[in-house]
Design an enzyme around this catalytic site. Structure first.
Site, PDB file in Angstrom:
ATOM      1  N   GLN A 180       0.945  -1.092   0.171  1.00 53.72           N
ATOM      2  CA  GLN A 180      -0.197  -0.015   0.192  1.00 53.72           C
ATOM      3  C   GLN A 180       0.736   1.267  -0.147  1.00 53.72           C
ATOM      4  O   GLN A 180       0.040   2.343  -0.253  1.00 53.72           O
ATOM      5  CB  GLN A 180      -1.053   0.047   1.449  1.00 53.72           C
ATOM      6  CG  GLN A 180      -2.067  -1.116   1.074  1.00 53.72           C
ATOM      7  CD  GLN A 180      -3.013  -1.072   2.324  1.00 53.72           C
ATOM      8  OE1 GLN A 180      -2.836  -0.728   3.466  1.00 53.72           O
ATOM      9  NE2 GLN A 180      -4.125  -1.150   1.972  1.00 53.72           N
ATOM     10  N   ASP A 189       3.649   6.413  -5.816  1.00 60.07           N
ATOM     11  CA  ASP A 189       2.670   5.893  -5.258  1.00 60.07           C
ATOM     12  C   ASP A 189       2.216   7.381  -4.630  1.00 60.07           C
ATOM     13  O   ASP A 189       2.958   7.822  -3.855  1.00 60.07           O
ATOM     14  CB  ASP A 189       2.779   4.855  -4.118  1.00 60.07           C
ATOM     15  CG  ASP A 189       1.619   4.578  -3.431  1.00 60.07           C
ATOM     16  OD1 ASP A 189       0.873   3.592  -4.133  1.00 60.07           O
ATOM     17  OD2 ASP A 189       1.609   4.951  -2.265  1.00 60.07           O
ATOM     18  N   ASP A 219      -9.318   2.014  -9.459  1.00 61.17           N
ATOM     19  CA  ASP A 219      -8.270   1.241  -9.985  1.00 61.17           C
ATOM     20  C   ASP A 219      -7.215   0.852  -9.042  1.00 61.17           C
ATOM     21  O   ASP A 219      -7.039   1.885  -8.057  1.00 61.17           O
ATOM     22  CB  ASP A 219      -7.450   1.888 -11.085  1.00 61.17           C
ATOM     23  CG  ASP A 219      -6.296   1.061 -11.692  1.00 61.17           C
ATOM     24  OD1 ASP A 219      -6.697  -0.198 -12.260  1.00 61.17           O
ATOM     25  OD2 ASP A 219      -5.197   1.427 -11.555  1.00 61.17           O
ATOM     26  N   HIS A 223      -4.197  -0.961  -3.144  1.00 64.10           N
ATOM     27  CA  HIS A 223      -2.758  -0.334  -2.988  1.00 64.10           C
ATOM     28  C   HIS A 223      -3.017   1.028  -1.997  1.00 64.10           C
ATOM     29  O   HIS A 223      -2.076   1.902  -2.000  1.00 64.10           O
ATOM     30  CB  HIS A 223      -1.986  -0.070  -4.242  1.00 64.10           C
ATOM     31  CG  HIS A 223      -1.762  -1.395  -4.875  1.00 64.10           C
ATOM     32  ND1 HIS A 223      -0.752  -2.277  -4.520  1.00 64.10           N
ATOM     33  CD2 HIS A 223      -2.424  -1.887  -5.967  1.00 64.10           C
ATOM     34  CE1 HIS A 223      -0.711  -3.111  -5.107  1.00 64.10           C
ATOM     35  NE2 HIS A 223      -1.713  -3.274  -6.261  1.00 64.10           N
ATOM     36  N   GLU A 250     -11.376  -2.213  -7.233  1.00 67.89           N
ATOM     37  CA  GLU A 250     -10.343  -3.384  -7.604  1.00 67.89           C
ATOM     38  C   GLU A 250      -9.333  -3.911  -6.364  1.00 67.89           C
ATOM     39  O   GLU A 250      -8.508  -3.417  -6.214  1.00 67.89           O
ATOM     40  CB  GLU A 250      -9.515  -2.648  -8.929  1.00 67.89           C
ATOM     41  CG  GLU A 250      -8.621  -3.852  -9.259  1.00 67.89           C
ATOM     42  CD  GLU A 250      -7.366  -3.579 -10.276  1.00 67.89           C
ATOM     43  OE1 GLU A 250      -6.963  -4.382 -11.157  1.00 67.89           O
ATOM     44  OE2 GLU A 250      -7.061  -2.461 -10.322  1.00 67.89           O
TER      45      GLU A 250
END
Length: 476
Positions: A180, A189, A219, A223, A250
Site C-alpha cells: 500500500q 505511489d 483502480d 494499494h 479493484e
C-alpha cells in the site's frame, strides 16, 4: 472455492503473446443494433453494467442509445478519462499512467466526454469512470493533451512531496505496508494519508461528478489504505440524481489487505466469482454450480460486483475471454441468470499480443467502435441482451427448481419470474423441466424470440443446443 494468494501479474507492462482470435457469441454470431434508435426507449433499466473498455466517447454515447437502453442495462463503465502517457507503440496500459487530471484523452476531448455523459443520461444510462488515483505515471514523455513530464514525481497536479516515501517497486506481496505504500510497477505511489493529496484526488473526482458522472471503478484500490479511500469517498459530491456515487473497487483477493476491508467504501470487483466461472465453464462441470454462492469464497453478496472477464484477466489467463467463444458467452448468461451481486458485461477488442492498443488512428487516438472490424461487442450479443431483460424481470426472486439432467447441463428458475436451461456440453440435450412459471407460450430470450417455449402443468420440454441456452420469463 478460492483463488491463489499470489496476485496475477498486473498488465501495465508487456505480457505473454496471446492466443489466436476466437468466436465471440453463442454460435459465433453477433447481432448489431438497429441504427437511429430513439434517445430513450422507455425500457426499464436495471442494475447490469456494460463495461465498454476503451471505447471512445462518441461510440459509448451511441451504444447507450442504440443498445444499452433498449436492452435494459443500467449503467456503462468507461475508461480512465484523464490525460495519460502517449508513446509511440500506443499500448493499452498507457491509460493507467496518468499525466494530468485534464479530461482530454485518447478517447476524445473534454467536450466529447461531457456530450457522452449527457447522451447516456438521456437514454437512462448511468456513467461510471475508471478512477486511476493510486499513482502517477512511471514513464516520462508527452501526454495526449500535450503535457510533458521530465520528472515522474512532478506533474501538473502533484509535486514530489505528494508521493509516498517508499520509492521501490512492490516485491513482497505478503507485506501489506509495502503493497500500500511502495510503487506498483514503478509508478509513483501517491501519499493518500496527506490531506493535500486527498483534496486533489477529491477535486478530480468531484469535477467528473459535477459533469454528470454517477460513479467510479477505483483502480488499484488494494494499494490504497482503506481509511484513506474512505476519507476520499466520503468527501464526494452527490450525483445529478441526488444519490451518493456508486463505487466499485479493484481488490485482488489472497494476500493482505483483505477484500472485506473495503466493503465500507462500496462494492468490490469479485475476482473469485470470475475464477469460478472459468473453473466450471472452462473445464469443470456446471452441475457443480448447484451450491454456488458465498460458500465458494466469493465476496459478500451485498458488495460483490461480478464479472466473467476484464482487461487484465483476459490477458493473463485468469478467466475466460472472448477467445473462448460460446463458452464465455454462456458463462455470461449464467451470471445474468443466477443473480449474485451486481453483474458486469465486458466488451473490448480483439488482440493478438497482450499489450496491443485498441484500434486507433495511428496517433494513438481510439477510433469508432466497429463490431465487424476488430471489436468484441459482447454487450450487443442477442443472448446477452435477452438475458439482461430476463435478469431485470427476475430481480429479487430466489433461485428455485434446480435440475441437472446430464453432465454440464443445468436448468433453474427464479421463482415464477423466469427459467433458464444451459448446455455447456458438446451435444444437444432434451429434457422436460419443472419451470415454476404459469402455463403459456413464452419467447426464447436467447434468440431474441425467434423460437418459443410452451409451459404446460408448469413443465416445459426444452431442446438446448450444445454450448447454448434457452431462457424465458414472465412479463412483470
Amino acid at each position: 472455492m478460492s483463488m491463489s494468494p499470489t496476485p496475477p501479474p498486473r498488465a501495465r507492462r508487456p505480457l505473454a503473446t496471446a492466443l489466436a482470435v476466437g468466436a465471440l457469441a453463442l454460435g459465433g454470431v453477433v447481432t448489431l443494433p438497429t441504427p437511429g434508435a430513439a434517445a430513450d426507449t422507455g425500457a426499464p433499466n436495471g442494475d447490469v453494467i456494460a463495461n465498454l473498455w476503451q471505447w471512445n466517447w462518441k461510440s459509448v454515447a451511441k451504444e447507450c442509445t442504440d443498445t444499452l437502453d433498449p436492452a435494459g442495462y443500467g449503467a456503462v463503465q468507461v475508461a480512465p478519462p484523464e490525460e495519460s502517457l502517449r508513446q509511440a507503440d500506443f499500448y493499452w496500459w498507457d491509460v493507467y499512467q496518468p499525466y494530468s487530471y485534464a479530461l482530454d484523452s485518447r478517447f476524445g476531448s473534454a467536450a466529447d466526454f461531457k456530450s457522452m455523459i449527457d447522451t447516456c443520461h438521456g437514454a437512462g444510462i448511468q456513467v461510471y469512470t475508471d478512477a486511476v488515483i493510486n499513482h502517477t505515471a512511471a514513464q516520462t514523455g508527452t501526454g495526449y493533451a500535450g503535457t510533458t513530464l521530465g520528472n515522474r514525481y512532478d506533474t501538473p497536479d502533484f509535486d514530489p512531496a505528494d508521493s509516498d516515501d517508499c520509492t521501490k517497486t512492490i516485491a513482497n506481496w505478503s507485506d501489506q505496508h509495502e503493497v500500500q505504500h511502495c510503487e506498483l510497477l514503478g509508478m509513483p505511489d501517491l501519499d493518500t494519508a496527506e490531506q493535500g493529496v486527498r483534496d486533489k484526488i477529491i477535486g478530480f473526482l468531484n469535477k467528473q461528478i459535477d459533469l454528470g458522472v454517477d460513479g467510479f471503478r477505483v483502480d488499484a484500490a488494494k494499494h490504497i489504505e482503506t481509511g484513506d479511500l474512505s476519507a476520499i469517498v466520503g468527501a464526494l459530491h452527490k450525483t445529478a440524481s441526488g444519490a451518493a456515487p456508486y463505487v466499485t473497487q479493484e481488490v485482488y483477493p489472497g494476500n493482505p489487505p483483505a477484500v472485506g476491508d473495503y466493503y465500507a467504501n462500496g462494492d468490490v470487483l469479485d475476482f473469485t466469482y470470475a475464477a469460478a466461472m472459468k473453473s466450471q465453464f472452462g473445464g469443470g462441470d456446471i452441475a457443480n454450480l448447484a451450491s454456488f454462492g458465498s460458500s465458494w469464497g466469493l465476496a459478500d453478496e451485498e458488495h460483490s460486483n461480478t464479472f466473467v472477464t476484464n482487461h487484465d484477466t483476459e490477458r493473463n489467463g485468469y478467466t475466460l475471454s472472448y477467445k473462448d467463444g460460446a463458452t464465455a458467452t454462456l458463462a455470461n448468461v449464467f451470471q445474468l441468470a443466477r443473480g449474485y451481486g451486481r453483474p458486469s458485461v465486458y466488451a473490448a477488442w480483439n488482440f493478438d499480443q497482450s499489450d496491443q492498443a485498441p484500434p486507433n488512428d495511428g496517433n494513438g487516438f481510439v477510433t469508432d467502435t466497429d463490431c465487424a472490424g476488430g471489436w468484441t461487442c459482447l454487450d450487443r450479443d442477442t443472448a446477452v441482451t435477452g438475458m439482461v431483460g430476463w435478469h431485470n424481470a427476475a430481480a429479487g426472486a430466489a433461485v428455485t427448481d434446480w435440475q441437472s439432467p446430464a453432465s454440464n447441463v443445468i436448468g433453474f428458475g427464479r421463482g415464477s419470474a423466469g427459467f433458464v436451461a444451459l448446455n455447456n456440453s458438446s451435444a444437444e440435450n432434451t429434457f422436460t423441466y419443472t419451470t415454476g412459471l404459469p402455463d403459456g407460450t413464452y419467447p426464447n430470450d436467447i434468440d431474441g424470440g425467434a423460437t418459443s417455449v410452451t409451459v404446460s402443468d408448469g413443465r416445459a420440454t426444452l431442446t438446448v443446443p450444445a454450448k447454448s441456452a434457452v431462457a424465458f420469463h414472465a412479463t412483470r
